[in-house]
Scaffold this motif. Sequence first.
Motif, PDB file in Angstrom:
ATOM      1  N   MET A  70       1.052  -1.214  -0.173  1.00 39.25           N
ATOM      2  CA  MET A  70      -0.440  -0.295  -0.407  1.00 39.25           C
ATOM      3  C   MET A  70       0.920   1.319   0.032  1.00 39.25           C
ATOM      4  N   LEU A  71       1.943   1.479   1.044  1.00 40.24           N
ATOM      5  CA  LEU A  71       2.787   2.135   0.387  1.00 40.24           C
ATOM      6  C   LEU A  71       3.653   2.519  -0.981  1.00 40.24           C
ATOM      7  N   THR A  72       3.707   1.580  -1.548  1.00 38.60           N
ATOM      8  CA  THR A  72       4.109   0.951  -2.599  1.00 38.60           C
ATOM      9  C   THR A  72       3.024   1.936  -3.687  1.00 38.60           C
ATOM     10  N   ALA A  73       2.138   1.955  -3.456  1.00 36.66           N
ATOM     11  CA  ALA A  73       1.202   1.838  -4.572  1.00 36.66           C
ATOM     12  C   ALA A  73       0.784   3.594  -3.942  1.00 36.66           C
ATOM     13  N   ALA A  74       0.907   4.189  -3.031  1.00 41.00           N
ATOM     14  CA  ALA A  74       1.020   5.274  -2.195  1.00 41.00           C
ATOM     15  C   ALA A  74       2.197   6.490  -2.828  1.00 41.00           C
ATOM     16  N   LEU A  75       3.174   5.816  -2.764  1.00 37.96           N
ATOM     17  CA  LEU A  75       4.233   6.555  -3.683  1.00 37.96           C
ATOM     18  C   LEU A  75       4.068   6.888  -5.054  1.00 37.96           C
ATOM     19  N   ALA A  76       3.496   5.946  -6.346  1.00 38.60           N
ATOM     20  CA  ALA A  76       3.324   5.635  -7.003  1.00 38.60           C
ATOM     21  C   ALA A  76       2.467   6.305  -7.676  1.00 38.60           C
ATOM     22  N   TRP A  77       1.586   6.503  -6.629  1.00 31.61           N
ATOM     23  CA  TRP A  77       0.350   7.917  -6.640  1.00 31.61           C
ATOM     24  C   TRP A  77       0.423   9.094  -6.942  1.00 31.61           C
ATOM     25  N   ALA A  83      -4.297  14.496 -10.257  1.00 36.41           N
ATOM     26  CA  ALA A  83      -6.030  14.852  -9.820  1.00 36.41           C
ATOM     27  C   ALA A  83      -6.908  14.058  -9.213  1.00 36.41           C
ATOM     28  N   GLY A  84      -6.684  14.141  -7.559  1.00 37.18           N
ATOM     29  CA  GLY A  84      -8.291  13.890  -7.110  1.00 37.18           C
ATOM     30  C   GLY A  84      -7.765  13.395  -5.699  1.00 37.18           C
ATOM     31  N   ARG A  85      -8.480  11.794  -5.495  1.00 36.94           N
ATOM     32  CA  ARG A  85      -7.744  11.206  -4.448  1.00 36.94           C
ATOM     33  C   ARG A  85      -7.957   9.493  -4.709  1.00 36.94           C
ATOM     34  N   LEU A  86      -7.014   9.058  -3.519  1.00 34.18           N
ATOM     35  CA  LEU A  86      -6.875   7.371  -3.950  1.00 34.18           C
ATOM     36  C   LEU A  86      -7.398   6.701  -2.738  1.00 34.18           C
ATOM     37  N   HIS A  87      -8.107   5.588  -2.881  1.00 36.61           N
ATOM     38  CA  HIS A  87      -8.576   4.686  -1.767  1.00 36.61           C
ATOM     39  C   HIS A  87      -8.169   3.298  -1.696  1.00 36.61           C
ATOM     40  N   LEU A  88      -7.578   3.181  -1.003  1.00 34.51           N
ATOM     41  CA  LEU A  88      -7.028   2.156  -0.324  1.00 34.51           C
ATOM     42  C   LEU A  88      -7.038   0.886   1.197  1.00 34.51           C
ATOM     43  N   THR A  89      -7.806   0.253   0.563  1.00 41.08           N
ATOM     44  CA  THR A  89      -8.160  -0.804   1.479  1.00 41.08           C
ATOM     45  C   THR A  89      -7.892  -1.677   1.727  1.00 41.08           C
ATOM     46  N   THR A 133      -4.166  13.116  -0.090  1.00 41.20           N
ATOM     47  CA  THR A 133      -5.187  12.493  -1.724  1.00 41.20           C
ATOM     48  C   THR A 133      -5.251  11.375  -1.538  1.00 41.20           C
ATOM     49  N   VAL A 134      -4.276  10.401  -0.424  1.00 43.69           N
ATOM     50  CA  VAL A 134      -4.410   9.203  -0.399  1.00 43.69           C
ATOM     51  C   VAL A 134      -5.435   8.500   1.009  1.00 43.69           C
ATOM     52  N   GLN A 135      -6.271   8.357   1.338  1.00 41.22           N
ATOM     53  CA  GLN A 135      -7.299   7.093   2.205  1.00 41.22           C
ATOM     54  C   GLN A 135      -6.788   5.836   2.450  1.00 41.22           C
ATOM     55  N   LEU A 136      -6.117   5.409   3.549  1.00 40.02           N
ATOM     56  CA  LEU A 136      -5.935   4.047   4.271  1.00 40.02           C
ATOM     57  C   LEU A 136      -6.869   3.666   4.901  1.00 40.02           C
ATOM     58  N   ASP A 137      -7.506   2.319   5.198  1.00 41.35           N
ATOM     59  CA  ASP A 137      -8.186   1.691   5.458  1.00 41.35           C
ATOM     60  C   ASP A 137      -7.975   0.006   5.812  1.00 41.35           C
ATOM     61  N   VAL A 138      -7.406   0.215   6.997  1.00 43.73           N
ATOM     62  CA  VAL A 138      -7.235  -2.243   6.662  1.00 43.73           C
ATOM     63  C   VAL A 138      -8.115  -2.111   8.455  1.00 43.73           C
ATOM     64  N   ILE A 139      -8.902  -3.581   7.202  1.00 43.53           N
ATOM     65  CA  ILE A 139      -9.812  -4.042   8.214  1.00 43.53           C
ATOM     66  C   ILE A 139      -9.632  -4.950   9.033  1.00 43.53           C
TER      67      ILE A 139
END
Length: 228
Positions: A70-77, A83-89, A133-139
């Motif tokens: 998820m950190l790698t995805a956020a860094l790539a984003w 523009a906008g937001r990325l949602h990670l779950t 711009t990056v929101q992470l939710d760990v379930i």
Amino acid sequence: MQNQHADLSWRSTDGAGEVPVSERFDDPYFSFENGLEETRHVFLAGNDLPARFADGFRIAELGFGTGLNMLTAALAWQRAGTAGRLHLTSFEAYPMDAHEMRRALTAFPELGRLRDILVAAWAQGGQIALGQTVQLDVIIGDARETLPAWQGAADAWFLDGFSPAKNPELWGADLMAQVYAHTAPGGTAATYTAAGFVRRGLADAGFEVERTPGFGRKRHMTRARRRT
């Protein structure tokens, strides 16, 4: 976090620093060769990222582990400048403690501030803001129970449970069907494994499945796409 926690040992390598290994599943959390490059090959390139990034893009993951994917995805984003937001779950049954996470991620200084933000926020639970711009939710919990209750649908899936031979519960046909049900039309999935029963489970769920070159010593990996 009240669920069972990760039970770890550590192995030192020449190229990857210290790599955490699950005692429960006798499997490393990331490649002994280069975990960051493995993530980029399998999960980013395997889902045609960052080319597909767009405002509101949603990534979901089975197996949060150290948070590396998820950190790698956020860094790539961030580097893509989308523009906008990325949602990670992400779905995780056996969460690490924050100090274990920091120890594992010190092997990847490139993650820098994102790593520090994640580790600092991890003990609080709930949603984590990785920048503006990056929101992470760990379930937390068994994905066989928590994924069916999830209301979201991902544009891309990172399927990163421990080895199917050692952790078959996270690769079963019923769970692959839930992955499909929680994938947006045109959405994709990628995983490091090319195990036959995993590919069949994805295909039976409704995905178009292909086997492609893997990372490092792994000959093959799996990519999948939902048409409708």
